[in-house]
Design a protein around this motif. Structure first.
Motif, PDB file in Angstrom:
ATOM      1  N   GLU A 147      62.927   3.534  65.122  1.00  0.00           N
ATOM      2  CA  GLU A 147      63.486   4.839  64.210  1.00  0.00           C
ATOM      3  C   GLU A 147      62.615   5.985  64.865  1.00  0.00           C
ATOM      4  N   PRO A 148      63.097   7.196  64.587  1.00  0.00           N
ATOM      5  CA  PRO A 148      62.189   8.302  65.080  1.00  0.00           C
ATOM      6  C   PRO A 148      61.357   8.727  63.809  1.00  0.00           C
ATOM      7  N   PHE A 149      59.872   9.175  64.381  1.00  0.00           N
ATOM      8  CA  PHE A 149      59.132   9.723  63.506  1.00  0.00           C
ATOM      9  C   PHE A 149      59.667  11.045  62.663  1.00  0.00           C
ATOM     10  N   LYS A 150      59.384  11.362  61.475  1.00  0.00           N
ATOM     11  CA  LYS A 150      60.013  12.556  60.562  1.00  0.00           C
ATOM     12  C   LYS A 150      59.720  13.717  61.487  1.00  0.00           C
ATOM     13  N   GLN A 151      58.220  13.802  61.861  1.00  0.00           N
ATOM     14  CA  GLN A 151      58.058  15.259  62.610  1.00  0.00           C
ATOM     15  C   GLN A 151      58.232  15.320  64.142  1.00  0.00           C
ATOM     16  N   ASN A 152      58.591  14.233  64.516  1.00  0.00           N
ATOM     17  CA  ASN A 152      58.573  14.145  65.982  1.00  0.00           C
ATOM     18  C   ASN A 152      59.486  13.169  66.502  1.00  0.00           C
ATOM     19  N   PRO A 153      60.895  13.450  66.771  1.00  0.00           N
ATOM     20  CA  PRO A 153      62.152  12.580  67.016  1.00  0.00           C
ATOM     21  C   PRO A 153      61.829  11.967  68.464  1.00  0.00           C
ATOM     22  N   MET A 154      60.692  12.451  69.215  1.00  0.00           N
ATOM     23  CA  MET A 154      60.836  11.812  70.855  1.00  0.00           C
ATOM     24  C   MET A 154      59.694  10.546  70.525  1.00  0.00           C
ATOM     25  N   LYS A 155      59.329  10.331  69.318  1.00  0.00           N
ATOM     26  CA  LYS A 155      58.207   9.439  68.941  1.00  0.00           C
ATOM     27  C   LYS A 155      59.003   8.153  68.033  1.00  0.00           C
ATOM     28  N   LEU A 156      58.820   7.140  68.560  1.00  0.00           N
ATOM     29  CA  LEU A 156      59.606   6.271  67.298  1.00  0.00           C
ATOM     30  C   LEU A 156      58.660   5.027  67.127  1.00  0.00           C
ATOM     31  N   TYR A 157      59.106   4.442  66.234  1.00  0.00           N
ATOM     32  CA  TYR A 157      58.539   3.036  65.585  1.00  0.00           C
ATOM     33  C   TYR A 157      59.413   1.876  65.218  1.00  0.00           C
ATOM     34  N   LEU A 158      58.870   0.696  65.326  1.00  0.00           N
ATOM     35  CA  LEU A 158      59.794  -0.432  65.049  1.00  0.00           C
ATOM     36  C   LEU A 158      58.720  -1.297  64.081  1.00  0.00           C
ATOM     37  N   PRO A 159      58.982  -1.276  62.864  1.00  0.00           N
ATOM     38  CA  PRO A 159      58.140  -1.972  61.754  1.00  0.00           C
ATOM     39  C   PRO A 159      58.000  -3.463  62.466  1.00  0.00           C
ATOM     40  N   MET A 160      56.734  -4.126  62.169  1.00  0.00           N
ATOM     41  CA  MET A 160      56.486  -5.574  62.874  1.00  0.00           C
ATOM     42  C   MET A 160      57.288  -6.691  62.362  1.00  0.00           C
ATOM     43  N   GLN A 161      57.772  -6.336  60.996  1.00  0.00           N
ATOM     44  CA  GLN A 161      58.839  -7.306  60.658  1.00  0.00           C
ATOM     45  C   GLN A 161      60.115  -7.231  61.454  1.00  0.00           C
ATOM     46  N   ALA A 162      60.646  -5.993  61.823  1.00  0.00           N
ATOM     47  CA  ALA A 162      61.858  -6.033  62.590  1.00  0.00           C
ATOM     48  C   ALA A 162      61.616  -6.344  64.019  1.00  0.00           C
ATOM     49  N   VAL A 163      60.113  -6.224  64.536  1.00  0.00           N
ATOM     50  CA  VAL A 163      60.021  -7.007  65.861  1.00  0.00           C
ATOM     51  C   VAL A 163      60.096  -8.599  65.695  1.00  0.00           C
ATOM     52  N   GLU A 164      59.545  -9.010  64.761  1.00  0.00           N
ATOM     53  CA  GLU A 164      59.791 -10.519  64.396  1.00  0.00           C
ATOM     54  C   GLU A 164      61.235 -11.008  64.557  1.00  0.00           C
ATOM     55  N   VAL A 165      61.956 -10.293  63.884  1.00  0.00           N
ATOM     56  CA  VAL A 165      63.335 -10.564  63.589  1.00  0.00           C
ATOM     57  C   VAL A 165      63.967 -10.431  65.138  1.00  0.00           C
ATOM     58  N   LEU A 166      63.726  -9.236  65.758  1.00  0.00           N
ATOM     59  CA  LEU A 166      64.240  -9.241  67.246  1.00  0.00           C
ATOM     60  C   LEU A 166      63.673 -10.295  68.295  1.00  0.00           C
ATOM     61  N   CYS A 167      62.529 -10.749  68.101  1.00  0.00           N
ATOM     62  CA  CYS A 167      61.904 -11.839  68.637  1.00  0.00           C
ATOM     63  C   CYS A 167      62.714 -13.224  68.559  1.00  0.00           C
ATOM     64  N   GLN A 168      63.107 -13.355  67.149  1.00  0.00           N
ATOM     65  CA  GLN A 168      63.758 -14.406  66.797  1.00  0.00           C
ATOM     66  C   GLN A 168      65.321 -14.653  67.445  1.00  0.00           C
ATOM     67  N   THR A 169      65.850 -13.367  67.032  1.00  0.00           N
ATOM     68  CA  THR A 169      67.236 -12.947  67.696  1.00  0.00           C
ATOM     69  C   THR A 169      67.403 -13.277  69.210  1.00  0.00           C
ATOM     70  N   PHE A 170      66.219 -13.116  69.885  1.00  0.00           N
ATOM     71  CA  PHE A 170      66.232 -13.261  71.326  1.00  0.00           C
ATOM     72  C   PHE A 170      65.728 -14.539  71.726  1.00  0.00           C
ATOM     73  N   ASN A 171      65.180 -15.287  70.759  1.00  0.00           N
ATOM     74  CA  ASN A 171      64.715 -16.600  70.967  1.00  0.00           C
ATOM     75  C   ASN A 171      63.500 -16.449  71.858  1.00  0.00           C
ATOM     76  N   ILE A 172      62.613 -15.399  71.597  1.00  0.00           N
ATOM     77  CA  ILE A 172      61.406 -15.162  72.600  1.00  0.00           C
ATOM     78  C   ILE A 172      60.199 -15.735  71.929  1.00  0.00           C
TER      79      ILE A 172
END
Length: 172
Positions: A147-172
């Motif tokens: 998701e983009p930062f509020k003040q800078n749409p060229m800077k994005l973040y992914l919460p670590m909980q979402a990282v964990e879900v993504l890693c499980q989804t891709f089975n890595i």
């Protein structure tokens, strides 16, 4: 041997032919990355097709802090009210032109996310931050939930909980 992702070793890996089409990313791997490693400001990981040592993709990871006020309200409301919070910076990610369109970007992104998640067992980090150069890169990261930062749409973040879900989804 096949594709392997390993820490950059300037004595082993050939960076001179790397070309992703973005001058700042090309120059970084060729000229700056080994200095960042020596000074411990970034860890740089490269993808090679062993036994060949030509770098075909790379990314960098480092510690980072973000201000609570930069995050979306929905994410910020669940966080402590510290002025600065710990995060992991995915400072650069690039794929050589000869390998683009082969899902190599996804491969190294997922590897970076997995390393960032694993590091949270030793060093706290609430999100992975990606700084992008253009809209094409923004769209790439948004496909994975960044998701983009509020003040800078060229800077994005992914919460670590979402990282964990993504890693499980891709089975890595």
């Amino acid at each position: 041997m096949g594709l392997t992702i390993e820490p950059l070793d300037s004595r082993k890996h050939n960076r001179s032919t790397f070309c992703c089409g973005k001058e700042s990313l090309d120059n970084y791997i060729r000229k700056q990355a080994s200095q960042d490693l020596k000074k411990r400001v970034a860890m740089v990981f490269v993808l090679v097709d062993s036994p060949n040592t030509d770098v075909i993709a790379y990314y960098s990871l480092s510690s980072y802090t973000i201000a609570l006020t930069e995050l979306s309200e929905s994410f910020a409301k669940i966080l402590p009210r510290y002025p600065l919070l710990p995060a992991t910076l995915l400072g650069r990610l690039a794929v050589d032109r000869t390998q683009q369109g082969k899902r190599i970007g996804e491969l190294i992104l997922l590897d970076a996310l997995k390393k960032a998640l694993e590091a949270t067992s030793q060093v706290a980090s609430l999100a992975v931050i990606a700084e992008t150069l253009d809209e094409e890169a923004v769209k790439f990261y948004q496909k994975y939930g960044f998701e983009p930062f509020k003040q800078n749409p060229m800077k994005l973040y992914l919460p670590m909980q979402a990282v964990e879900v993504l890693c499980q989804t891709f089975n890595i």
